[in-house]
Scaffold this motif. Structure first.
Motif, PDB file in Angstrom:
ATOM      1  N   ALA A 135      34.222  96.190  46.738  1.00 14.60           N
ATOM      2  CA  ALA A 135      34.283  94.937  47.482  1.00 14.60           C
ATOM      3  C   ALA A 135      35.443  94.912  48.486  1.00 14.60           C
ATOM      4  CB  ALA A 135      34.418  93.770  46.506  1.00 14.60           C
ATOM      5  N   GLU A 136      36.529  95.581  48.167  1.00 18.59           N
ATOM      6  CA  GLU A 136      37.722  95.498  49.021  1.00 18.59           C
ATOM      7  C   GLU A 136      37.546  96.242  50.338  1.00 18.59           C
ATOM      8  OE1 GLU A 136      41.192  96.838  47.004  1.00 18.59           O
ATOM      9  OE2 GLU A 136      41.315  95.036  45.773  1.00 18.59           O
ATOM     10  N   PRO A 137      38.065  95.668  51.429  1.00 19.57           N
ATOM     11  CA  PRO A 137      38.018  96.404  52.693  1.00 19.57           C
ATOM     12  C   PRO A 137      38.902  97.644  52.571  1.00 19.57           C
ATOM     13  CG  PRO A 137      39.367  94.432  52.899  1.00 19.57           C
ATOM     14  CD  PRO A 137      38.732  94.368  51.563  1.00 19.57           C
ATOM     15  N   LYS A 184      40.987 100.193  57.510  1.00 22.42           N
ATOM     16  CA  LYS A 184      40.636  99.014  58.307  1.00 22.42           C
ATOM     17  C   LYS A 184      41.799  98.028  58.355  1.00 22.42           C
ATOM     18  CE  LYS A 184      37.046  95.549  58.920  1.00 22.42           C
ATOM     19  NZ  LYS A 184      38.028  94.473  59.124  1.00 22.42           N
ATOM     20  N   ILE A 185      42.428  97.810  57.190  1.00 23.38           N
ATOM     21  CA  ILE A 185      43.564  96.895  57.115  1.00 23.38           C
ATOM     22  C   ILE A 185      44.667  97.380  58.040  1.00 23.38           C
ATOM     23  CG2 ILE A 185      45.363  95.959  55.619  1.00 23.38           C
ATOM     24  CD1 ILE A 185      43.348  96.233  53.290  1.00 23.38           C
ATOM     25  N   LEU A 186      44.954  98.693  57.963  1.00 22.35           N
ATOM     26  CA  LEU A 186      46.020  99.270  58.780  1.00 22.35           C
ATOM     27  C   LEU A 186      45.696  99.138  60.267  1.00 22.35           C
ATOM     28  CD1 LEU A 186      48.698 100.767  58.369  1.00 22.35           C
ATOM     29  CD2 LEU A 186      47.448 102.898  58.653  1.00 22.35           C
ATOM     30  N   ASN A 187      44.413  99.417  60.607  1.00 19.08           N
ATOM     31  CA  ASN A 187      43.981  99.308  61.994  1.00 19.08           C
ATOM     32  C   ASN A 187      44.160  97.903  62.535  1.00 19.08           C
ATOM     33  OD1 ASN A 187      43.221 101.554  63.424  1.00 19.08           O
ATOM     34  ND2 ASN A 187      41.291 101.767  62.330  1.00 19.08           N
ATOM     35  N   ASP A 188      43.721  96.898  61.740  1.00 21.85           N
ATOM     36  CA  ASP A 188      43.825  95.499  62.162  1.00 21.85           C
ATOM     37  C   ASP A 188      45.278  95.117  62.374  1.00 21.85           C
ATOM     38  OD1 ASP A 188      41.162  95.344  62.062  1.00 21.85           O
ATOM     39  OD2 ASP A 188      41.034  94.160  60.205  1.00 21.85           O
ATOM     40  N   ALA A 189      46.148  95.547  61.431  1.00 28.37           N
ATOM     41  CA  ALA A 189      47.567  95.208  61.524  1.00 28.37           C
ATOM     42  C   ALA A 189      48.172  95.823  62.781  1.00 28.37           C
ATOM     43  CB  ALA A 189      48.299  95.697  60.285  1.00 28.37           C
ATOM     44  N   LEU A 190      47.836  97.090  63.038  1.00 27.41           N
ATOM     45  CA  LEU A 190      48.367  97.775  64.219  1.00 27.41           C
ATOM     46  C   LEU A 190      47.870  97.108  65.497  1.00 27.41           C
ATOM     47  CD1 LEU A 190      48.259 101.548  63.273  1.00 27.41           C
ATOM     48  CD2 LEU A 190      50.254 100.116  63.606  1.00 27.41           C
TER      49      LEU A 190
END
Lengths: 109, 149
Positions: free
Chosen positions: A36-38, A42-48
């Motif tokens: 279920a978790e992204p 993806k999380i790192l990409n969004d943050a960057l």
């Protein structure tokens, strides 16, 4: 990070059977959660991306100020400061990730 | 709770408001001797009116309807620039082209000393907002330093 190793619990559960039970539980919950978790990338990409937006905004503010579109100096400085702060934050997170990676690579197998 | 940039935006709004106040004070000082305006008559002293900014759209987090969440805080903005309605000063100067039959000239209701005090006030308020931004940054830097001790 609820499924990380809890230092207090690991200290209190000295009973090896209980410990094993706990480890199994943790592993089971990790497998379940993984779907279920992204993903981390993806999380790192969004943050960057959001940090990059801040940087671009600061550059835009400088350009606008040079072109005489902004009358408030503090707006330019504050935007630059925001960009610098998010970059510092990114660097801190990056350092943590690299440290964790190095720690794992140093592990004796 | 606002994110750290939201806090900075509040301080920025305060700085912008003080900048506008500076504009108005500068205008008052520049026109302290002006006897002619578009509306006729001497220059009238101008004053800024500040208004608090609240983001009503943000949800109310508290249990009571009259409690505020810091999410709603939006800083300050200049609501309007109003004219000082106090009477003009009368100065005896028969040589002045705008003097009346008795030789008195209506001068603006600007007190330069008062404007200077307002100026210092605006300057200090601006600096106070800078301090608050620096404090915000210090908070963030301190948080990033957790675990480095």
């Amino acid at each position: 990070m609820s499924n990380g190793i809890d230092p207090i619990n690991s200290l209190t559960s000295l009973d090896p059977i209980k410990r094993l039970e706990r480890i199994q539980n943790t592993q089971a919950s990790q497998v379940k959660k993984g779907e279920a978790e992204p993903d981390f990338q993806k999380i790192l990409n969004d943050a960057l991306k959001s940090v990059n937006v801040q940087q671009k905004d600061a550059i835009q503010a400088e350009d606008d100020f040079a072109a005489g579109k902004i009358s408030n100096i503090h707006d330019v400085i504050i935007r630059a400061e925001k960009a610098a702060m998010s970059l510092t934050m990114t660097m801190e997170v990056r350092n943590k990730i690299v440290d964790a990676y190095k720690e794992i690579m140093r592990m004796q197998l | 709770m606002l994110d750290i940039f939201g806090t900075m935006n509040i301080s920025a709004s305060g700085m912008t408001a003080q900048r506008m106040r500076l504009d108005v004070i500068a205008d008052n000082i520049a026109n302290a001797e002006t006897t002619r305006t578009d509306e006729g008559g001497p220059y009238r002293r101008k004053n800024v009116v500040f208004q608090e900014v609240l983001n009503k759209a943000m949800g109310i987090r508290g249990g009571f309807t009259n409690t505020l969440s810091t999410d709603q805080l939006g800083g300050v903005h200049v609501d309007s620039i109003v004219e000082d309605q106090r009477p003009f000063k009368l100065v005896y100067d028969p040589s002045h082209p705008d003097a009346n039959e008795e030789g008195y000239v209506q001068m603006p209701n600007v007190n330069v000393l008062r404007e200077m005090i307002d100026l210092i006030n605006a300057q200090r308020s601006y600096e106070a907002n800078v301090s608050s931004i620096n404090a915000t940054k210090a908070f963030a830097s301190a948080a990033l330093g957790i675990g480095k001790g």
